[in-house]
Design a protein around this motif. Structure first.
Motif, PDB file in Angstrom:
ATOM      1  N   GLY A  37      75.574  49.054  39.497  1.00 21.80           N
ATOM      2  CA  GLY A  37      76.308  47.919  40.052  1.00 21.80           C
ATOM      3  C   GLY A  37      77.590  48.300  40.747  1.00 21.80           C
ATOM      4  N   THR A  38      78.001  49.552  40.592  1.00 22.94           N
ATOM      5  CA  THR A  38      79.245  49.993  41.234  1.00 22.94           C
ATOM      6  C   THR A  38      79.098  49.940  42.756  1.00 22.94           C
ATOM      7  OG1 THR A  38      79.726  51.489  39.387  1.00 22.94           O
ATOM      8  CG2 THR A  38      80.855  51.928  41.477  1.00 22.94           C
ATOM      9  N   LYS A  39      80.126  49.426  43.398  1.00 21.86           N
ATOM     10  CA  LYS A  39      80.122  49.404  44.856  1.00 21.86           C
ATOM     11  C   LYS A  39      80.683  50.721  45.374  1.00 21.86           C
ATOM     12  CE  LYS A  39      81.889  46.985  48.919  1.00 21.86           C
ATOM     13  NZ  LYS A  39      82.813  45.970  49.457  1.00 21.86           N
ATOM     14  N   LEU A  40      79.940  51.338  46.297  1.00 18.52           N
ATOM     15  CA  LEU A  40      80.400  52.599  46.866  1.00 18.52           C
ATOM     16  C   LEU A  40      81.414  52.328  47.979  1.00 18.52           C
ATOM     17  CD1 LEU A  40      77.078  54.659  47.158  1.00 18.52           C
ATOM     18  CD2 LEU A  40      78.752  54.671  45.301  1.00 18.52           C
ATOM     19  N   PRO A  41      82.312  53.266  48.227  1.00 18.10           N
ATOM     20  CA  PRO A  41      83.309  53.089  49.296  1.00 18.10           C
ATOM     21  C   PRO A  41      82.616  52.913  50.655  1.00 18.10           C
ATOM     22  CG  PRO A  41      83.841  54.975  47.922  1.00 18.10           C
ATOM     23  CD  PRO A  41      82.474  54.546  47.532  1.00 18.10           C
ATOM     24  N   SER A  42      83.263  52.244  51.550  1.00 16.74           N
ATOM     25  CA  SER A  42      82.717  52.102  52.899  1.00 16.74           C
ATOM     26  C   SER A  42      82.649  53.479  53.551  1.00 16.74           C
ATOM     27  CB  SER A  42      83.588  51.179  53.743  1.00 16.74           C
ATOM     28  OG  SER A  42      84.834  51.802  54.010  1.00 16.74           O
ATOM     29  N   LYS A  43      81.826  53.584  54.573  1.00 16.41           N
ATOM     30  CA  LYS A  43      81.659  54.867  55.260  1.00 16.41           C
ATOM     31  C   LYS A  43      82.988  55.351  55.852  1.00 16.41           C
ATOM     32  CE  LYS A  43      78.112  52.961  57.361  1.00 16.41           C
ATOM     33  NZ  LYS A  43      76.988  52.684  58.277  1.00 16.41           N
ATOM     34  N   ARG A  44      83.791  54.390  56.400  1.00 18.04           N
ATOM     35  CA  ARG A  44      85.056  54.772  57.012  1.00 18.04           C
ATOM     36  C   ARG A  44      86.036  55.299  55.982  1.00 18.04           C
ATOM     37  NH1 ARG A  44      89.792  52.672  57.408  1.00 18.04           N
ATOM     38  NH2 ARG A  44      89.164  50.654  56.507  1.00 18.04           N
ATOM     39  N   LYS A  45      86.174  54.564  54.844  1.00 17.23           N
ATOM     40  CA  LYS A  45      87.118  54.974  53.802  1.00 17.23           C
ATOM     41  C   LYS A  45      86.744  56.320  53.192  1.00 17.23           C
ATOM     42  CE  LYS A  45      88.863  50.468  52.273  1.00 17.23           C
ATOM     43  NZ  LYS A  45      88.936  49.519  51.140  1.00 17.23           N
ATOM     44  N   LEU A  46      85.428  56.503  52.905  1.00 19.26           N
ATOM     45  CA  LEU A  46      84.996  57.763  52.285  1.00 19.26           C
ATOM     46  C   LEU A  46      85.148  58.923  53.266  1.00 19.26           C
ATOM     47  CD1 LEU A  46      83.904  59.051  49.736  1.00 19.26           C
ATOM     48  CD2 LEU A  46      81.572  58.589  50.539  1.00 19.26           C
ATOM     49  N   ALA A  47      84.927  58.642  54.561  1.00 17.11           N
ATOM     50  CA  ALA A  47      85.088  59.698  55.569  1.00 17.11           C
ATOM     51  C   ALA A  47      86.538  60.147  55.634  1.00 17.11           C
ATOM     52  CB  ALA A  47      84.609  59.193  56.933  1.00 17.11           C
ATOM     53  N   ASP A  48      87.467  59.170  55.612  1.00 14.92           N
ATOM     54  CA  ASP A  48      88.888  59.515  55.630  1.00 14.92           C
ATOM     55  C   ASP A  48      89.276  60.269  54.372  1.00 14.92           C
ATOM     56  OD1 ASP A  48      89.141  58.295  58.057  1.00 14.92           O
ATOM     57  OD2 ASP A  48      89.937  56.400  57.247  1.00 14.92           O
ATOM     58  N   PHE A  49      88.764  59.823  53.224  1.00 20.61           N
ATOM     59  CA  PHE A  49      89.119  60.416  51.933  1.00 20.61           C
ATOM     60  C   PHE A  49      88.644  61.868  51.835  1.00 20.61           C
ATOM     61  CE2 PHE A  49      88.097  61.175  47.399  1.00 20.61           C
ATOM     62  CZ  PHE A  49      89.380  61.060  46.860  1.00 20.61           C
ATOM     63  N   LEU A  50      87.416  62.117  52.293  1.00 20.87           N
ATOM     64  CA  LEU A  50      86.846  63.466  52.191  1.00 20.87           C
ATOM     65  C   LEU A  50      87.100  64.309  53.434  1.00 20.87           C
ATOM     66  CD1 LEU A  50      83.386  62.613  50.535  1.00 20.87           C
ATOM     67  CD2 LEU A  50      85.415  63.544  49.398  1.00 20.87           C
ATOM     68  N   ASN A  51      87.714  63.664  54.456  1.00 18.43           N
ATOM     69  CA  ASN A  51      88.024  64.368  55.694  1.00 18.43           C
ATOM     70  C   ASN A  51      86.756  64.922  56.358  1.00 18.43           C
ATOM     71  OD1 ASN A  51      89.670  65.306  57.754  1.00 18.43           O
ATOM     72  ND2 ASN A  51      90.077  67.275  56.736  1.00 18.43           N
ATOM     73  N   ILE A  52      85.737  64.064  56.423  1.00 17.52           N
ATOM     74  CA  ILE A  52      84.497  64.419  57.113  1.00 17.52           C
ATOM     75  C   ILE A  52      84.123  63.245  58.016  1.00 17.52           C
ATOM     76  CG2 ILE A  52      83.594  66.009  55.360  1.00 17.52           C
ATOM     77  CD1 ILE A  52      81.952  63.781  54.201  1.00 17.52           C
ATOM     78  N   SER A  53      83.140  63.441  58.865  1.00 14.73           N
ATOM     79  CA  SER A  53      82.796  62.388  59.832  1.00 14.73           C
ATOM     80  C   SER A  53      82.027  61.243  59.166  1.00 14.73           C
ATOM     81  CB  SER A  53      81.940  62.971  60.956  1.00 14.73           C
ATOM     82  OG  SER A  53      80.636  63.266  60.487  1.00 14.73           O
ATOM     83  N   GLN A  54      82.107  60.057  59.789  1.00 15.73           N
ATOM     84  CA  GLN A  54      81.363  58.897  59.289  1.00 15.73           C
ATOM     85  C   GLN A  54      79.850  59.129  59.416  1.00 15.73           C
ATOM     86  OE1 GLN A  54      82.554  54.853  60.192  1.00 15.73           O
ATOM     87  NE2 GLN A  54      84.596  55.550  60.853  1.00 15.73           N
ATOM     88  N   THR A  55      79.456  59.891  60.423  1.00 14.51           N
ATOM     89  CA  THR A  55      78.023  60.181  60.607  1.00 14.51           C
ATOM     90  C   THR A  55      77.467  60.917  59.389  1.00 14.51           C
ATOM     91  OG1 THR A  55      78.357  60.345  62.991  1.00 14.51           O
ATOM     92  CG2 THR A  55      76.335  61.299  62.099  1.00 14.51           C
ATOM     93  N   THR A  56      78.265  61.852  58.854  1.00 18.16           N
ATOM     94  CA  THR A  56      77.842  62.588  57.655  1.00 18.16           C
ATOM     95  C   THR A  56      77.639  61.629  56.491  1.00 18.16           C
ATOM     96  OG1 THR A  56      79.030  64.557  58.369  1.00 18.16           O
ATOM     97  CG2 THR A  56      78.486  64.412  56.038  1.00 18.16           C
ATOM     98  N   ILE A  57      78.585  60.685  56.320  1.00 14.98           N
ATOM     99  CA  ILE A  57      78.483  59.688  55.250  1.00 14.98           C
ATOM    100  C   ILE A  57      77.245  58.818  55.481  1.00 14.98           C
ATOM    101  CG2 ILE A  57      79.645  57.850  53.989  1.00 14.98           C
ATOM    102  CD1 ILE A  57      81.180  60.482  53.898  1.00 14.98           C
ATOM    103  N   GLU A  58      77.027  58.427  56.709  1.00 21.10           N
ATOM    104  CA  GLU A  58      75.922  57.522  57.048  1.00 21.10           C
ATOM    105  C   GLU A  58      74.572  58.171  56.707  1.00 21.10           C
ATOM    106  OE1 GLU A  58      74.333  54.933  60.890  1.00 21.10           O
ATOM    107  OE2 GLU A  58      76.211  56.043  61.009  1.00 21.10           O
ATOM    108  N   ILE A  59      74.425  59.444  57.039  1.00 22.19           N
ATOM    109  CA  ILE A  59      73.159  60.141  56.759  1.00 22.19           C
ATOM    110  C   ILE A  59      72.934  60.256  55.251  1.00 22.19           C
ATOM    111  CG2 ILE A  59      71.901  62.323  56.994  1.00 22.19           C
ATOM    112  CD1 ILE A  59      73.371  62.733  59.678  1.00 22.19           C
ATOM    113  N   ALA A  60      74.015  60.581  54.497  1.00 19.33           N
ATOM    114  CA  ALA A  60      73.900  60.720  53.037  1.00 19.33           C
ATOM    115  C   ALA A  60      73.532  59.380  52.400  1.00 19.33           C
ATOM    116  CB  ALA A  60      75.212  61.245  52.462  1.00 19.33           C
ATOM    117  N   TYR A  61      74.220  58.308  52.823  1.00 18.48           N
ATOM    118  CA  TYR A  61      73.921  56.968  52.283  1.00 18.48           C
ATOM    119  C   TYR A  61      72.482  56.548  52.625  1.00 18.48           C
ATOM    120  CZ  TYR A  61      78.707  55.741  50.780  1.00 18.48           C
ATOM    121  OH  TYR A  61      79.912  55.672  50.119  1.00 18.48           O
ATOM    122  N   ALA A  62      72.038  56.868  53.850  1.00 16.57           N
ATOM    123  CA  ALA A  62      70.678  56.496  54.280  1.00 16.57           C
ATOM    124  C   ALA A  62      69.621  57.161  53.393  1.00 16.57           C
ATOM    125  CB  ALA A  62      70.468  56.883  55.740  1.00 16.57           C
TER     126      ALA A  62
END
Length: 472
Positions: free
Chosen positions: A36-61
């Protein structure tokens, strides 16, 4: 976002999206991230980990595709309920199991070994070279499920001329060996449980029948072949025999017993005979023994044979001939079936047979094996009169018996320790039968003519059997 702090190695061969995907996945499985935990948005997690949103998007997909998270439109990603899954922190060490390797011998009397020097390599290579050309590209596709018609036609001609087998190409099914063809025959008789086999005989047949849940009745073999009177006392409906050259005793099923066996099969509608004619090509005295199939007037015999002895074991081409009455059932049962022998190999063999090279090869090998057979029997008869020989004049081995204070097992082990492979009759017993003296198969196919004499003398010396003419 503390829950999503992962060690991402930017210099790793593993892509960042895959590292992130595995990190979140393992955290979900190990319950470090609760359902039930909500994961961070792609933008927030990208900023936090200093990686691109595309990387987050592929992992979430990937997590979404595998059901670890769910997407709620315009809200975000949430951890799904996952059944308990096995989670391994690190790879488990799997114990290595070494395959059982066949023991190699300095001198090997194996009855199934062929003469390697007699194979017509140049002729075979010529036919292979012709076929591996673009004009035969259709052979890259799946062929006829019963095998190529060209090969079935050649086998049909050969069987009629050499074995008196009456058949048409439509009745022949080609496969890659007894291990593959016998289960197919068993499938045709799903309603039949009892099978009779020879004792001693091919142990592989016994294993196949047992693995397919069939009751097996071992029938004793004597100098006239299978004892039909014993068969008649069983509830078996199908019998597997090697009538032309019983393996391993070498006995030929007598004319009387052939008639008895065919009459036994004719008495009931669901009785059949599987005739394995595995090495009938090599008979050195008198006319070839007629096949049971050629004598059968009631369509009760399924004829089987192979090119293992006549050409080479590695070719993996065998076949059976069905009675016409079973063809309809075969076609219904094996609508899904595809032939297991490569089409190129089938066409090479078909052309080899069509142009007369198979007949020439058999004639040449028959002469080679006859010389070896005669040489081996002459050496034993001239030097070791205490040894009896049986099963001669046919095939690629003889059967010897003699009196000895040691058992077959002890004699076999004694020879093996000295690098000589011999094969006891008890190795082929499905049901052990009392024997008063040791009996061994001595194959000569894999030995050169020059090797045979020394090999025999060396074996007898190991066993302590006195040579009658040591000066010879």
């Amino acid at each position: 976002m503390d829950m999503l702090i992962f060690e991402l190695e930017r210099n790793s061969e593993k892509p960042l999206y895959e590292q992130l995907y595995l990190g979140i996945k393992n955290a979900i499985i190990s319950k470090r991230i609760e359902v039930g935990t909500k994961l961070p948005s792609k933008r927030k997690l990208a900023d936090f980990l200093n990686i691109s949103q595309t990387t987050i998007e592929i992992a979430y997909a990937q997590l979404l595709a595998e059901g670890y998270i769910a997407s709620v439109p315009r809200v975000g990603y949430f951890v799904e309920t996952i059944d308990d899954l096995p989670y391994v922190e690190k790879a488990t060490k799997i114990e290595s199991i070494q395959p059982v390797l066949k023991q190699s011998f300095r001198i090997d009397f194996h009855p199934g070994t062929i003469d390697l020097d007699g194979f017509p390599f140049s002729t075979w290579r010529k036919y292979a070279k012709i076929l591996f050309d673009e004009q035969y590209k259709e052979l890259l596709l799946t062929g006829h499920p019963q095998g190529e018609e060209e090969l079935r036609t050649e086998i049909s001609k050969y069987l009629f001329q050499s074995r008196g087998v009456i058949t048409s190409p439509e009745q022949i099914v080609i496969g890659s060996g007894t291990e593959q063809l016998l289960p197919m025959i068993i499938r045709l008789f799903d309603h039949i449980d009892g099978y009779a086999i020879e004792n001693p005989g091919y142990k592989t047949v016994n294993r196949i029948l047992k693995q397919n849940g069939r009751a097996v009745f071992p029938i004793t073999v004597d100098e006239e072949g299978m004892q039909i009177s014993d068969l008649e006392q069983t509830t078996a409906n199908i019998v597997y025999v090697t009538p032309s050259h019983q393996f391993p005793t070498g006995a030929v099923l007598s004319a009387t017993r052939r008639s008895q066996l065919l009459n036994w099969a004719a008495l009931q509608e669901n009785r059949y005979i599987i005739e394995d004619d595995y090495d009938s090509e090599f008979r050195y005295l008198g006319k070839p023994i007629s096949s049971l199939q050629g004598l059968d007037k009631n369509e009760k015999v399924i004829y089987m044979s192979t090119f293992t002895k006549s050409l080479m074991p590695s070719l993996r081409v065998a076949y059976f001939v069905l009675p016409k009455s079973l063809l309809s059932k075969y076609n219904k049962t094996f609508t899904y079936y595809n032939a297991t022998v490569p089409r190129f190999d089938q066409h090479i063999l078909a052309n080899f047979m069509k142009d007369g090279h198979f007949a020439k090869h058999l004639n040449r090998m028959r002469k080679i094996y006859k010389k070896k057979h005669d040489h081996m029997t002459e050496i034993i008869e001239a030097n070791y009169p205490s040894i009896s020989i049986s099963g001669e004049h046919t095939g690629m081995n003889i059967l010897i018996s003699f009196s000895h204070h040691l058992s077959e097992i002890e004699l076999k082990e004694m020879a093996a320790k000295k690098g000589i492979g011999v094969y006891a009759i008890s190795d082929y017993m499905v049901k052990q039968v009392e024997s008063t003296e040791p009996k061994f198969l001595l194959g000569f196919g894999g030995l050169s003519l020059d090797e045979i004499e020394q090999a025999i003398h060396e074996l007898m010396q190991i066993w302590g059997i006195t040579r009658a003419n040591p000066s010879n």
